[in-house]
Design an enzyme around this catalytic site. Structure first.
Site, PDB file in Angstrom:
ATOM      1  N   VAL A  64       0.823  -1.207   0.000  1.00  0.00           N
ATOM      2  CA  VAL A  64       0.000   0.000   0.000  1.00  0.00           C
ATOM      3  C   VAL A  64       0.856   1.255   0.000  1.00  0.00           C
ATOM      4  CG1 VAL A  64      -1.957  -1.116   1.123  1.00  0.00           C
ATOM      5  CG2 VAL A  64      -0.177  -0.068   2.537  1.00  0.00           C
ATOM      6  N   ALA A  65       2.129   1.102   0.329  1.00  0.00           N
ATOM      7  CA  ALA A  65       3.059   2.229   0.327  1.00  0.00           C
ATOM      8  C   ALA A  65       4.467   1.677   0.233  1.00  0.00           C
ATOM      9  CB  ALA A  65       2.912   3.069   1.608  1.00  0.00           C
ATOM     10  N   SER A  66       5.354   2.469  -0.321  1.00  0.00           N
ATOM     11  CA  SER A  66       6.751   2.067  -0.394  1.00  0.00           C
ATOM     12  C   SER A  66       7.623   3.297  -0.286  1.00  0.00           C
ATOM     13  CB  SER A  66       7.032   1.314  -1.699  1.00  0.00           C
ATOM     14  OG  SER A  66       6.577   2.044  -2.809  1.00  0.00           O
ATOM     15  N   ALA A  67       8.826   3.104   0.235  1.00  0.00           N
ATOM     16  CA  ALA A  67       9.716   4.232   0.468  1.00  0.00           C
ATOM     17  C   ALA A  67      11.150   3.820   0.183  1.00  0.00           C
ATOM     18  CB  ALA A  67       9.545   4.744   1.897  1.00  0.00           C
ATOM     19  N   SER A  68      12.104   4.437   0.887  1.00  0.00           N
ATOM     20  CA  SER A  68      13.501   4.286   0.514  1.00  0.00           C
ATOM     21  C   SER A  68      14.085   2.919   0.840  1.00  0.00           C
ATOM     22  CB  SER A  68      14.332   5.377   1.194  1.00  0.00           C
ATOM     23  OG  SER A  68      14.086   5.367   2.582  1.00  0.00           O
ATOM     24  N   ILE A  69      13.757   2.336   2.002  1.00  0.00           N
ATOM     25  CA  ILE A  69      14.376   1.065   2.376  1.00  0.00           C
ATOM     26  C   ILE A  69      13.360  -0.025   2.688  1.00  0.00           C
ATOM     27  CG2 ILE A  69      16.471   2.173   3.233  1.00  0.00           C
ATOM     28  CD1 ILE A  69      15.448   1.718   6.088  1.00  0.00           C
ATOM     29  N   GLN A  74       8.808  -1.389   2.292  1.00  0.00           N
ATOM     30  CA  GLN A  74       7.459  -1.151   1.799  1.00  0.00           C
ATOM     31  C   GLN A  74       6.453  -1.675   2.818  1.00  0.00           C
ATOM     32  OE1 GLN A  74       7.927  -3.260  -1.931  1.00  0.00           O
ATOM     33  NE2 GLN A  74       6.682  -4.978  -1.209  1.00  0.00           N
ATOM     34  N   VAL A  75       5.220  -1.174   2.731  1.00  0.00           N
ATOM     35  CA  VAL A  75       4.199  -1.458   3.738  1.00  0.00           C
ATOM     36  C   VAL A  75       3.059  -2.262   3.121  1.00  0.00           C
ATOM     37  CG1 VAL A  75       2.585  -0.445   5.390  1.00  0.00           C
ATOM     38  CG2 VAL A  75       4.797   0.663   4.958  1.00  0.00           C
ATOM     39  N   ASP A 108      12.600  12.713  10.538  1.00  0.00           N
ATOM     40  CA  ASP A 108      12.439  12.497   9.095  1.00  0.00           C
ATOM     41  C   ASP A 108      11.182  13.228   8.651  1.00  0.00           C
ATOM     42  OD1 ASP A 108      12.652  11.661   6.530  1.00  0.00           O
ATOM     43  OD2 ASP A 108      12.544   9.512   6.939  1.00  0.00           O
TER      44      ASP A 108
END
Length: 444
Positions: free
Chosen positions: A136-141, A143-144, A288
């Site tokens: 449902v979400a992903s980022a730098s290191i 994902q969710v 952050d």
């Protein structure tokens, strides 16, 4: 003996990542050569430079958006500062920047299953009654994923990308070698300290157990807060973090893109208050501040996630910081010079006259002078141009100031937070926040 498939994929991924990063300076070299040709046939130098900047920016953020590891994290850090860049430069790729704040390409289902099996055990599925393998979400290191814990609790499961540690360190080293390229976006902007700060926090952010400990402190403190929501920690390993699910309809990045003035002011006020009140209430500061970590809930509350980077401030903000801000707001720059020297911002033999310091730093205190202050891209750009234009006077002033290690994260958060507030164009009663939560800042 043949190479293991997983190792082969990791090696190929590293090669591909390196090749894409390496394409950046080569692309820039090609564009500047074309630009030189255009200047020789009569195109104005300023028009050529803008064209080169636009094309370079487009390639930089396209490549960073396709990557994970250090390149993605650096891209998110850069995206916070888009409000400081000239509008004619940043406008065409502002959408790409705000997207970078909120998402990244997902890992494969096979990689996901591999990490969950290694960290939660081969019977990891028995811990859940449902698990959606589409992130449902992903980022730098990481994902969710949305899932349901065995006891029926709706949860968010953050899973770290395989090889994230290696990718982070490799990308940051390579980006450090090409730091000059990024100054094409904003001449005078020094990227190396930003890279160094990101790299310094890599080890902490890679350990989700440390993040779980920090998030639990915030979740306990804000459990019944009428304005903020921090998901509670359900379970964790060094690479997997399970927290309660937080339903939200939009992120701060979406408010930046399409929010009404009233929504910008309300959400901006909550965002600023959370960043400033954290050290007083928890002894920690969320470090952050990029918009993807802040969600807007249907009931108007601000949800906060990603506690991998925190500053440990058990006594709250340092009192000398509040005293310095208070003296500056009152234009007592003789006392500011003395305080900066006491705290290590000025080295013993450095001479910085009060009048010169007031001219250089004074405008940055505008938000603390007025009862309410409208943050704006125009204000931030004017300040950036004023101090970052590489004139002899500015270079002389900049070299006189030192940033003590104890203030590194505070500086990063306040600078990043101001950048986000300027993206929001929010009007905030910031002085009241300083008076309430920063020791040593006296009421005006």
């Amino acid at each position: 003996m043949g190479e293991e498939p997983g190792n082969a994929r990791m090696r190929q991924s590293a090669i591909g990542r390196t090749a894409r990063l390496a394409s950046l300076p080569m692309g820039y070299a090609g564009r500047t050569t074309i630009g030189l040709g255009k200047r020789l046939v009569g195109r104005p130098a300023s028009a050529v430079l803008t064209e080169v900047q636009l094309r370079t920016a487009d390639q930089i953020f396209k490549v960073l958006g396709e990557l994970k590891g250090g390149a993605m994290k650096f891209g998110q850090a850069m995206s916070i500062f888009e409000s400081a860049l000239p509008d004619e430069l940043v406008g065409p790729y502002r959408d790409a920047l705000t997207k970078l704040q909120d998402s990244a390409p997902p890992m494969s289902a096979r990689m996901l299953t591999s990490v969950l099996a290694e960290d939660l055990g081969h019977e990891w599925r028995t811990r859940f009654t449902e698990f959606d393998t589409t992130p449902v979400a992903s980022a730098s290191i990481g994902q969710v994923h949305r899932a349901t814990w065995a006891d029926g609790t709706e949860v968010a499961v953050k899973v770290q990308y395989p090889g994230a540690a290696r990718a982070l360190r490799s990308d940051l080293r390579q980006l450090g070698r090409m730091a000059r390229l990024f100054t094409v976006l904003a001449p005078g902007l020094d990227i190396k300290p930003l890279l160094a700060e990101v790299e310094a926090r890599v080890a902490e952010e890679l350990d989700y157990s440390l993040e779980a400990a920090a998030q639990s402190i915030f979740a306990d403190e804000f459990a019944d807060d009428p304005d903020f929501v921090v998901p509670a920690v359900v379970a964790h390993t060094p690479r997997v973090l399970v927290t309660t699910w937080m339903e939200s309809t939009s992120s701060l990045a979406q408010v930046i893109k399409a929010g009404t003035p009233e929504e910008r002011d309300r959400v901006g006020g909550l965002y600023a208050r959370f960043l400033v009140c954290g050290p007083t209430r928890t002894g920690l500061m969320h470090a952050d501040p990029h918009p993807g970590n802040f969600r807007v809930l249907d009931d108007g509350r601000l949800g906060v996630v990603d506690f991998g980077a925190v500053a440990r401030l058990p006594e709250g903000f340092p009192r000398p910081l509040g005293e310095l801000l208070s003296r500056g707001v009152r234009d007592d720059w003789d006392a500011v010079v003395d305080g900066l020297r006491d705290e290590g911002f000025l080295l013993p033999r450095t001479v910085f006259s009060p009048d010169d310091l007031a001219d250089y730093l004074g405008p940055f205190l505008d938000a603390g002078r007025a009862e309410s202050f409208q943050f704006s891209r125009a204000w931030l750009r004017s300040q950036t141009v004023r101090v970052a234009t590489p004139t002899q006077e500015n270079l002389s002033r900049a070299f006189k100031l030192n940033l003590p290690p104890d203030y590194m994260l505070i500086h990063r958060v306040w600078l990043g937070g101001f950048g986000v507030l300027c993206q929001l164009e929010a009007t905030v009663e910031f002085r009241a926040l300083l008076e309430q939560y920063v020791p040593g800042f006296e009421p005006v």
